[in-house]
Design an enzyme around this catalytic site. Structure first.
Site, PDB file in Angstrom:
ATOM      1  N   TRP A  75       0.905  -1.153   0.000  1.00  0.00           N
ATOM      2  CA  TRP A  75       0.000   0.000   0.000  1.00  0.00           C
ATOM      3  C   TRP A  75       0.942   1.200   0.000  1.00  0.00           C
ATOM      4  CZ3 TRP A  75      -5.041   0.844  -0.635  1.00  0.00           C
ATOM      5  CH2 TRP A  75      -5.569   2.082  -0.248  1.00  0.00           C
ATOM      6  N   ASN A 101       6.868  -3.003   6.381  1.00  0.00           N
ATOM      7  CA  ASN A 101       5.587  -2.335   6.549  1.00  0.00           C
ATOM      8  C   ASN A 101       5.792  -1.223   7.567  1.00  0.00           C
ATOM      9  OD1 ASN A 101       2.869  -1.613   6.961  1.00  0.00           O
ATOM     10  ND2 ASN A 101       2.669  -3.113   8.598  1.00  0.00           N
ATOM     11  N   GLY A 102       5.433   0.000   7.198  1.00  0.00           N
ATOM     12  CA  GLY A 102       5.593   1.118   8.130  1.00  0.00           C
ATOM     13  C   GLY A 102       6.110   2.331   7.398  1.00  0.00           C
ATOM     14  N   GLU A 481     -21.097  15.003  10.097  1.00  0.00           N
ATOM     15  CA  GLU A 481     -20.505  13.676   9.896  1.00  0.00           C
ATOM     16  C   GLU A 481     -21.216  12.632  10.767  1.00  0.00           C
ATOM     17  OE1 GLU A 481     -18.834  12.344   7.761  1.00  0.00           O
ATOM     18  OE2 GLU A 481     -17.879  10.584   8.635  1.00  0.00           O
ATOM     19  N   GLU A 488     -26.355   6.454   7.046  1.00  0.00           N
ATOM     20  CA  GLU A 488     -25.928   5.534   5.994  1.00  0.00           C
ATOM     21  C   GLU A 488     -25.828   4.084   6.459  1.00  0.00           C
ATOM     22  OE1 GLU A 488     -22.032   6.071   4.256  1.00  0.00           O
ATOM     23  OE2 GLU A 488     -21.218   6.798   6.133  1.00  0.00           O
ATOM     24  N   LYS A 604     -18.161   1.613  -1.866  1.00  0.00           N
ATOM     25  CA  LYS A 604     -17.033   2.270  -1.194  1.00  0.00           C
ATOM     26  C   LYS A 604     -16.512   3.425  -2.026  1.00  0.00           C
ATOM     27  CE  LYS A 604     -14.025   2.869   2.024  1.00  0.00           C
ATOM     28  NZ  LYS A 604     -14.545   3.610   3.175  1.00  0.00           N
TER      29      LYS A 604
HETATM   30  C1  F6R Z   1     -19.453   8.036   3.932  1.00  0.00           C
HETATM   31  C2  F6R Z   1     -18.580   7.813   2.800  1.00  0.00           C
HETATM   32  C3  F6R Z   1     -18.841   8.597   1.559  1.00  0.00           C
HETATM   33  C4  F6R Z   1     -17.516   9.059   0.969  1.00  0.00           C
HETATM   34  C5  F6R Z   1     -17.742   9.762  -0.383  1.00  0.00           C
HETATM   35  C6  F6R Z   1     -16.448  10.290  -0.953  1.00  0.00           C
HETATM   36  O1  F6R Z   1     -19.103   7.227   5.011  1.00  0.00           O
HETATM   37  O2  F6R Z   1     -17.682   7.019   2.856  1.00  0.00           O
HETATM   38  O3  F6R Z   1     -19.672   9.681   1.796  1.00  0.00           O
HETATM   39  O4  F6R Z   1     -16.914   9.930   1.869  1.00  0.00           O
HETATM   40  O5  F6R Z   1     -18.299   8.845  -1.292  1.00  0.00           O
HETATM   41  O6  F6R Z   1     -15.512   9.283  -1.120  1.00  0.00           O
HETATM   42  P1  F6R Z   1     -14.000   9.611  -1.380  1.00  0.00           P
HETATM   43  O7  F6R Z   1     -13.441  10.213  -0.153  1.00  0.00           O
HETATM   44  O8  F6R Z   1     -13.375   8.296  -1.725  1.00  0.00           O
HETATM   45  O9  F6R Z   1     -13.956  10.580  -2.517  1.00  0.00           O
END
Ligand code: F6R
Length: 609
Positions: A75, A101-102, A481, A488, A604
């Site tokens: 990563w 890793n680190g 938040e 969600e 995600k």
């Molecule tokens: C909420 C969440 C989403 C993301 C949004 C932006 O928990 O995960 O609201 O924050 O889809 O995602 P990124 O940061 O990947 O652009």
């Protein structure tokens, strides 16, 4: 966050076993992979960028000789996800191979020192210095063994590491060492393993030895020997039997990724304190020169931008405009120009709305800066400068650890900018920096002491039809938040407002028992916030507050409260104050029978507009 693995087998080929074990560590990182094995005093290495299956399809990772080897799944933290930066890394003589890793904080100084002594570096990684340091130690003291050379090398390293090292000159052993990054041994019948995490070897053995900070281990066919790095004294530690199923092991025994990631925050926050100075400086220089700054993001990342706008304004006197990426082109598209600076924030670096805002701004010659958790993502490629926040992969769909890390990076940028502009006294700067450095342990305290309280609160309010979240100033972002998390994953309709706005309409919703969550740091708006609490209380609301632990006044007004340690500077307060709200959402989801890791209708990374 990367995954390391090593094994010493009494018989058979190490490579297929390393390959399989790395696949079980792929949740720790997946932008490149590499394996080194040893046979007859010769090192064999295969590595490339890409996911393990893709690299295996081209290189056949199983086809490598030898019964000893090390492997790595990456990563990216330092250096783009390219073959040249994939581990293992070797020294000039190509006799020593290292996986790590680190984050080695002082790698630039060490690298310069080694370059001055004639070492030639192939990669942009921090890890490569370890291979060259060991090589140098062996050159300086030719009678020193590999273990001693590694021990001396680790004494020079600042930062976090779990390393595994092999050498063609001592081809019967692996040397490992740990500081802060996880390292565990697996003790099999005819084999010994080292890994970042238990799942790597769990199908092979359930006997594990947990390595502590400051320890160095020699793995050989006769077993393992643990020593303390500082005085070389021997440590005796027997294996423990691990009862976890392979599925539970990936979550380190936690029932869900989300709660695992909430608990990882002390570590991920610590990582943000080790970012490369050069990039923080560069971005703050761009911000300093900007005529106008837009902070552009979606969802949780937008909330980080909202909080950041208070940080930049209060500390550095820089006005910035937080904008939802999906609205950016409509709202500001025409006015963006060569003097505009866009700081785009996206943990995935792939969110379509954010990238669309960036592309539109690029076409109008704006300067693009990025903050992301995914080095190699589109955002890193289109940014003039970017910062990788180094939170490791976030698997739970709801962002948690990436949010607090974004806030920490933004606070550091604001501090640097304030320093550049001479806007904050040295005393105040020192105070905030000291509190920032303590935030990992502050968050750890909150998790350790308030989790059961939050569980009780979630149980009490599990049937609430709707929630209200209120805060003032920078805590407005925290309230937003908290609302997003609850909606969600627990599917509770929720509303959030700046507390001062609540009386301009939303208060009409309030009736007896309506749960209202207040975010209450003891900052400049504390007194006014108490007024807002009274307004809600007078109408029968149930007050749930997140308060500083000595805030007896708000505690006495609250039906329920959770505490955070006292004395957090206002601009840092969203980091500790959001943690109880993450826990509230998590436990509410469980109480209501939902899987918090897989909320319906959500992905995600949202790659459509
Ligand atoms: C909420 C969440 C989403 C993301 C949004 C932006 O928990 O995960 O609201 O924050 O889809 O995602 P990124 O940061 O990947 O652009």
């Amino acid at each position: 966050m990367c995954g390391i693995f090593g094994c010493v087998l009494t018989q058979g080929n190490a490579a297929p076993l390393i390959h399989e074990s790395l696949k079980r560590l792929e949740y720790r990182g997946y932008d490149s992979v590499g394996i080194t094995t040893l046979e007859n005093g010769v090192l064999f290495t295969k590595k490339d960028q890409g996911k393990i299956d893709d690299v295996h399809r081209i290189l056949n990772l199983d086809d490598m000789p030898g019964s000893i080897g090390i492997g790595h799944t990456r990563w990216a933290t330092h250096g783009a996800p390219l073959k040249v930066n994939a581990h293992p890394h070797v020294d000039c003589g190509k006799t020593i191979a290292v996986v790590h890793n680190g984050i080695i904080e002082n790698f630039s100084e060490l690298k310069q020192e080694l370059v001055n002594r004639g070492h030639v570096f192939a990669s942009k990684t921090d890890t490569e210095v370890v291979a060259h340091l060991i090589e140098q130690n062996l050159k300086d003291s030719p009678s020193t063994g590999l273990a001693e050379a590694v021990r001396e090398a680790t004494k020079r390293l600042d930062g976090s590491y779990a390393i595994a090292v092999v050498s063609s000159n001592e081809p019967d052993k692996i040397i490992c060492a740990r500081n802060e990054s996880p390292l565990v041994l697996g003790v099999g019948e005819n084999a010994i393993y080292c890994a970042s995490d238990i799942p790597a070897f769990l199908p092979l053995t359930n006997r594990a030895v947990f390595i502590k900070n400051g320890e160095l281990i020699v793995l050989s066919r006769s077993g393992y020997e643990i020593r303390k790095i500082h005085d070389n004294s021997v440590v005796t530690r027997e294996p423990e039997v691990i009862e976890w199923s392979p599925e539970a092991a990936v979550k380190q025994g936690y029932p869900h990724f989300m709660v695992k990631e909430i608990h990882e925050q002390p570590g991920t926050l610590r990582n943000t304190l080790r970012l490369q100075d050069d990039y923080l400086d560069l971005i703050s220089t761009f911000l300093d020169r900007a005529t106008e700054v837009f902070l552009v993001a979606c969802g949780t990342s937008y909330h980080a931008c909202l909080a950041a706008s208070y940080m930049f304004s209060k500390l550095a006197y820089l006005p910035t405009y937080p904008v939802y990426a999906s609205e950016f082109v409509e709202q500001h598209g025409k006015s963006v120009n060569i003097d505009s600076t866009i700081l785009a924030v996206s943990q995935s670096g792939e969110t379509a709305d954010t990238l669309a805002a960036v592309t539109a701004s690029q076409l109008r010659a704006a300067t693009i800066l990025g903050l992301t958790n995914a080095i190699g993502s589109t955002l890193t490629r289109v940014s003039r400068v970017y910062i990788g926040q180094q939170s490791g992969p976030e698997i739970g769909v709801a962002a948690t650890k990436t949010f607090t890390s974004q806030l920490s990076v933004m606070a550091q940028l604001a501090l640097r900018l304030a320093k550049k502009r001479g806007k904050v006294s040295q005393d105040e700067m020192d105070f905030i920096e000291e509190k920032l450095s303590k935030l990992p342990s502050t968050v750890e305290t909150i998790i350790n002491t308030q989790e059961s309280k939050m569980k009780q609160i979630a149980h009490k309010y599990k049937d609430a039809k709707v929630f209200f979240f209120l805060g003032r100033g920078v805590s407005t972002a925290t309230a937003y938040e908290g609302r997003l998390k609850l909606m969600e994953i627990a599917y509770v309709p929720s509303i959030a407002f700046p507390a001062g706005e609540s009386k301009h309409g939303p208060i009409s919703l309030i009736e007896a028992g309506f749960p209202v969550v207040f975010v209450c740091p003891k900052d400049g708006s504390h007194r006014t916030l108490i007024g807002n609490i009274m307004e809600m209380k007078a109408r029968g609301a149930s007050i749930i507050s997140v308060v500083e632990e000595d805030d007896e006044e708000i505690k006495s007004l609250s039906d329920d409260y959770v505490c955070v340690p006292c004395g957090i500077p206002e601009i840092l307060s969203p980091i500790p104050f959001v943690v109880p709200l993450q826990m509230l959402a998590y436990f509410m989801a469980l109480e209501r029978g939902y899987n918090p890791d897989m909320p319906r209708n959500l992905a995600k990374s949202v790659t459509v507009k």
